[in-house]
Design a protein around this motif. Structure first.
Motif, PDB file in Angstrom:
ATOM      1  N   LEU A  37      90.958  33.298  63.638  1.00  0.00           N
ATOM      2  CA  LEU A  37      92.346  33.706  63.749  1.00  0.00           C
ATOM      3  C   LEU A  37      92.783  34.028  65.173  1.00  0.00           C
ATOM      4  CD1 LEU A  37      92.710  35.990  60.622  1.00  0.00           C
ATOM      5  CD2 LEU A  37      93.498  33.656  60.922  1.00  0.00           C
ATOM      6  N   LEU A  38      91.843  34.198  66.090  1.00  0.00           N
ATOM      7  CA  LEU A  38      92.202  34.578  67.453  1.00  0.00           C
ATOM      8  C   LEU A  38      92.697  33.339  68.195  1.00  0.00           C
ATOM      9  CD1 LEU A  38      89.114  36.830  67.969  1.00  0.00           C
ATOM     10  CD2 LEU A  38      91.455  37.555  67.600  1.00  0.00           C
ATOM     11  N   ALA A  39      94.029  33.033  68.148  1.00  0.00           N
ATOM     12  CA  ALA A  39      94.477  31.748  68.629  1.00  0.00           C
ATOM     13  C   ALA A  39      95.929  31.682  69.038  1.00  0.00           C
ATOM     14  CB  ALA A  39      94.222  30.739  67.545  1.00  0.00           C
ATOM     15  N   ALA A  40      96.306  30.636  69.846  1.00  0.00           N
ATOM     16  CA  ALA A  40      97.667  30.190  70.158  1.00  0.00           C
ATOM     17  C   ALA A  40      97.694  29.520  71.500  1.00  0.00           C
ATOM     18  CB  ALA A  40      98.665  31.320  70.118  1.00  0.00           C
ATOM     19  N   ALA A  41      98.815  28.897  71.905  1.00  0.00           N
ATOM     20  CA  ALA A  41      98.821  28.171  73.172  1.00  0.00           C
ATOM     21  C   ALA A  41     100.173  28.209  73.845  1.00  0.00           C
ATOM     22  CB  ALA A  41      98.405  26.722  72.951  1.00  0.00           C
ATOM     23  N   VAL A  42     100.205  28.374  75.166  1.00  0.00           N
ATOM     24  CA  VAL A  42     101.421  28.343  75.964  1.00  0.00           C
ATOM     25  C   VAL A  42     101.189  27.324  77.070  1.00  0.00           C
ATOM     26  CG1 VAL A  42     102.994  29.665  77.405  1.00  0.00           C
ATOM     27  CG2 VAL A  42     101.845  30.767  75.489  1.00  0.00           C
ATOM     28  N   ASP A  84      87.934  23.134  66.867  1.00  0.00           N
ATOM     29  CA  ASP A  84      89.377  23.195  67.110  1.00  0.00           C
ATOM     30  C   ASP A  84      89.840  24.613  67.403  1.00  0.00           C
ATOM     31  OD1 ASP A  84      88.963  24.056  64.520  1.00  0.00           O
ATOM     32  OD2 ASP A  84      90.288  22.585  63.572  1.00  0.00           O
ATOM     33  N   ARG A  85      88.925  25.470  67.861  1.00  0.00           N
ATOM     34  CA  ARG A  85      89.273  26.785  68.406  1.00  0.00           C
ATOM     35  C   ARG A  85      89.034  26.802  69.905  1.00  0.00           C
ATOM     36  NH1 ARG A  85      85.979  30.672  64.617  1.00  0.00           N
ATOM     37  NH2 ARG A  85      85.924  29.133  62.949  1.00  0.00           N
ATOM     38  N   VAL A  86      87.762  26.818  70.310  1.00  0.00           N
ATOM     39  CA  VAL A  86      87.422  26.743  71.738  1.00  0.00           C
ATOM     40  C   VAL A  86      87.238  25.267  72.088  1.00  0.00           C
ATOM     41  CG1 VAL A  86      85.748  27.340  73.509  1.00  0.00           C
ATOM     42  CG2 VAL A  86      86.366  29.026  71.777  1.00  0.00           C
ATOM     43  N   HIS A  87      88.079  24.753  72.931  1.00  0.00           N
ATOM     44  CA  HIS A  87      88.071  23.326  73.262  1.00  0.00           C
ATOM     45  C   HIS A  87      86.708  22.932  73.823  1.00  0.00           C
ATOM     46  CE1 HIS A  87      89.236  19.463  74.880  1.00  0.00           C
ATOM     47  NE2 HIS A  87      90.458  19.597  74.379  1.00  0.00           N
ATOM     48  N   PHE A 131      92.540  28.681  79.781  1.00  0.00           N
ATOM     49  CA  PHE A 131      92.157  28.834  78.377  1.00  0.00           C
ATOM     50  C   PHE A 131      93.371  28.879  77.462  1.00  0.00           C
ATOM     51  CE2 PHE A 131      92.836  33.246  79.625  1.00  0.00           C
ATOM     52  CZ  PHE A 131      93.425  33.807  78.511  1.00  0.00           C
ATOM     53  N   HIS A 132      94.480  29.429  77.971  1.00  0.00           N
ATOM     54  CA  HIS A 132      95.671  29.608  77.148  1.00  0.00           C
ATOM     55  C   HIS A 132      96.407  28.291  76.901  1.00  0.00           C
ATOM     56  CE1 HIS A 132      96.955  29.532  81.250  1.00  0.00           C
ATOM     57  NE2 HIS A 132      98.243  29.556  80.923  1.00  0.00           N
ATOM     58  N   GLU A 133      96.004  27.233  77.597  1.00  0.00           N
ATOM     59  CA  GLU A 133      96.635  25.929  77.426  1.00  0.00           C
ATOM     60  C   GLU A 133      95.904  25.064  76.414  1.00  0.00           C
ATOM     61  OE1 GLU A 133      97.183  23.924  81.148  1.00  0.00           O
ATOM     62  OE2 GLU A 133      97.551  25.788  82.228  1.00  0.00           O
ATOM     63  N   LEU A 134      94.732  25.462  76.007  1.00  0.00           N
ATOM     64  CA  LEU A 134      93.869  24.606  75.209  1.00  0.00           C
ATOM     65  C   LEU A 134      93.759  25.109  73.772  1.00  0.00           C
ATOM     66  CD1 LEU A 134      91.026  24.176  77.839  1.00  0.00           C
ATOM     67  CD2 LEU A 134      92.824  22.534  77.281  1.00  0.00           C
TER      68      LEU A 134
END
Length: 711
Positions: A11-16, A650-653, A598-601
């Motif tokens: 659940l620890l996720a999202a992207a900007v 599909d969490r940590v690229h 990291f926030h882009e992936l």
């Protein structure tokens, strides 16, 4: 994996998105795993690693040992919807069989007594031609035997977090004809409203997902209609990156709550969901910890965990306190249930469960587990302590839906797990794991190291009884230190991808289990101490443990190794780069290594609250100093490293692992790399795939540390 830990990390996720300049990062081509160049690079690295490790004569013995360890261990268990669920695998069923056992009268009327097999995943694979993985956690399967005999199950084709969704009948074991079904993989969450309606979070089309790929909407889905026609109940704010649904049944009905994490760091927002009337913003009277700050309802009181100290009258309750609140919309006072001391903490992921008449809670006292049953009476709450062995790990593997009992697993580093079902009718032992590993020649001890800033950091040492502190030993250290998740002293370290205790001990090495800051071992303050710009403290804690181990004479500084996965993989890479002189071998599994992007992936930007925001100058400076990919230097002799990842993560690229390995290769460092195809991030692969990977990693450690398990 592994119960709640799998969900938390999922659940620890999202992207900007930010602009990327290839000139500044010439290796970005490795992030595109579909390109011919990247595929060729992966194939070449895998071949190098397999030539070195698979051809070692010890590899097959280790693979067989991990296969046996997986077959003997029934750690994939969970209680949800009045049923105990487990996934059982053996040589004939490598993918596993989902089995259930009744934990309530309503469930017993449906499935009878004893264990009942519901779904054979190997038979399903033969029938459908897909090797489905069944990730078992507190929202999968989603059953409610107070409503009926059907469950919602989620299946993953590649071990990743995106799943298909189906409805299955517990009695027949068949998927329901014309039932609830979504065949497009997505991150789904589903709760039963009644027998013909689900409260569903899913991908409903353009604009319905956060930019991390998580659902922003909750809809009421009616049986017999397409999911795309489900009626909108809740639409999270535009800046939401994650919506976590909670579902608590009580005497007055069902309380549906949405916990929303936002793009910027800070506390989540909370919403009450009514399937008929929609969503209402709710402001709890106290700040709550993320993810499991709501524990459940006991005696029409909502049990919560505080994120910050709370002043109440002439008292101040510390962060990590358990309080009982009036249900939303009702009046009443705040009642203390458990107020932790300086050495105590309750982990909201592993240590809370509601069983109709009581709250069950695990408490860590200097990491050592204790178990309590909390009941409410006329004079307030009473804690009843339950007997446990010394230095135990306690996990309460119980979901939110239709709580009827608590599933309690107790174990220690050298004591196999015992699972008990505890509720109003008493306690029932469901079984003990039998690993075939004789632990009698070994002993575990707890020590405390002093970190750079003077903080005492606990760690466990597991060693042969005959070992002497003569400064010649080899030691494997494991740690996690992130997201407030406690690294409990579980048997054979079955969590966190660090289950190398058995082969290391059999080869004469020591195993060290470090409880560094960033985790939850001493509550929210222990977590915050290594959060955002203070992340370096976790690395310093790990270094302090390694140096303390050598200072006490238990290990040779030239024979120290570290293993970490995910956030622990970041820790591994950072420790190797910052203190290359301290390690002989480092194993980084599914690691983060690029802390400036990291926030882009994939699912990265929810991690902003944990690591900091690379777009903010102060945070970026701290992240640049931490980022392993950006601190690898020319002319430095780095320790031998094995970096492992999965194409289906599909969490940590997987680009984090590829680019870090290539950066080391370009500098002539002794690095091996291996990428599997179907294990995702949480290790939800077949038993054979897990055993093959663990054997590969073990042989790397044996070779590098000069160990022989057949000594």
């Amino acid at each position: 994996m592994k119960t709640r830990l799998r969900l938390l990390l999922a659940l620890l996720a999202a992207a900007v998105l930010l602009p990327v300049h290839a000139a500044a990062d010439p290796d970005l081509w490795l992030e595109d795993g579909t390109s011919a160049a990247a595929r060729d690079w992966i194939a070449a690295r895998n071949a190098e690693t397999e030539r070195r490790l698979v051809q070692d004569p010890r590899h097959e013995a280790q693979r067989q040992g991990f296969l046996a360890q997986g077959a003997a261990s029934q750690h994939d268990e969970y209680l949800n919807g009045g049923l105990v669920h487990r996934l059982v695998s053996d040589a004939a069923h490598p993918l596993g069989s989902w089995q259930v056992r009744a934990a309530s009268g309503a469930a017993r009327a449906i499935v009878g007594a004893g264990w009942r097999s519901v779904l054979d995943l190997d038979e399903l694979a033969r029938r459908e031609g897909v090797r489905w993985k069944f990730p078992l956690w507190w929202m999968n399967p989603m059953c409610d035997t107070t409503i009926g005999a059907r469950c919602i199950v989620q299946l993953s084709a590649d071990g990743g977090d995106r799943t298909v969704l189906r409805e299955i009948d517990l009695r027949s074991g068949a998927f329901v004809d014309g039932g609830f079904r979504i065949d497009t993989p997505a991150r789904h969450y589903a709760h039963w409203i009644d027998a013909d309606h689900l409260l569903l979070a899913s991908d409903f089309g353009p604009g319905t997902l956060s930019n991390a790929g998580y659902a922003r909407q909750a809809r009421v889905w009616t049986r017999g209609t397409p999911s795309t026609e489900a009626r909108l109940v809740f639409d999270a704010p535009e800046d939401a990156v994650l919506y976590i649904p909670h579902n608590f049944r009580h005497a007055g009905g069902t309380l549906f709550v949405a916990e929303v994490w936002h793009r910027a760091a800070g506390a989540p927002s909370w919403w009450l969901l009514d399937p008929q009337r929609g969503a209402t913003r709710w402001q709890p009277p106290v700040d709550l910890v993320r993810y499991r700050g709501l524990a459940g309802i006991v005696g029409e009181r909502l049990i919560v965990m505080t994120a910050k100290p709370l002043r109440h009258g002439d008292k101040t309750w510390p962060a990590g306190s358990l309080l009982a609140l009036p249900l939303p919309g009702r009046s009443g006072t705040i009642e203390p249930v458990f107020i932790p001391g300086d050495h105590d903490a309750v982990d909201p992921v592993f240590h809370l469960a509601v069983a109709e008449d009581a709250l069950w809670l695990g408490v860590m006292h200097d990491v050592s587990g204790r178990l309590y049953r909390a009941v409410r009476g006329a004079g307030g709450w009473t804690l009843q302590r339950q007997p446990l062995p010394e230095h135990a790990a306690v996990r309460l593997l119980t979901g939110e839906a239709a709580p009827s009992a608590a599933l309690v697993k107790t174990e220690s580093l050298l004591r196999p797990p015992e699972t008990t079902l505890r509720g109003p009718a008493g306690s029932e032992t469901l079984g003990s794991d039998h690993s075939g590993f004789d632990t009698r020649p070994y002993v575990s001890e707890q020590y405390f190291a002093t970190s750079r800033d003077g903080t005492r950091v606990p760690y466990y040492l597991v060693r042969p009884r005959a070992a002497r502190a003569d400064g010649r030993g080899a030691a494997l250290i494991s740690a996690y230190g992130g997201f407030g998740v406690s690294m409990l002293p579980t048997f054979l370290n079955t969590e966190f991808h660090t289950d190398f205790v058995r082969p290391m001990l059999e080869a004469g090495a020591l195993q060290v289990h470090a409880n560094i800051r960033g985790g939850g071992e001493y509550g929210p303050g222990w977590h915050r101490a290594a959060q955002r710009r203070e992340r370096q403290r976790g690395v310093e804690d790990l270094i302090a443990v390694a140096e303390d181990l050598a200072r006490r004479g238990w290990a040779d500084r030239r024979r120290l190794a570290f293993v970490g996965a995910s956030n622990g993989g970041l820790l591994a890479a950072a420790a190797a780069v910052q203190r290359p002189d301290l390690w002989r071998a480092v194993l980084a599994d599914v690691p983060l290594t690029d802390m400036l992007r990291f926030h882009e992936l994939l699912t990265g930007s929810v991690w902003i609250d944990e690591y900091g925001d690379p777009r903010e100058p102060g945070d970026r400076a701290a992240l640049a100093a931490l980022s392993p990919l950006h601190t690898v230097r020319d002319g430095v002799l780095y320790p031998a490293m094995l970096v492992t990842t999965s194409s289906s993560d599909d969490r940590v690229h997987p680009g984090h692992a590829r680019r870090f390995a290539e950066a080391l290769r370009q500098r002539g460092s002794p690095v091996l790399f291996h990428e599997s195809s179907d294990s995702g991030h949480g290790g939800a692969a077949s038993r054979e795939a897990v055993a093959a990977l663990r054997a590969l990693q073990t042989v790397f450690l044996l070779q590098t540390l000069g160990l022989d398990p057949a000594r």
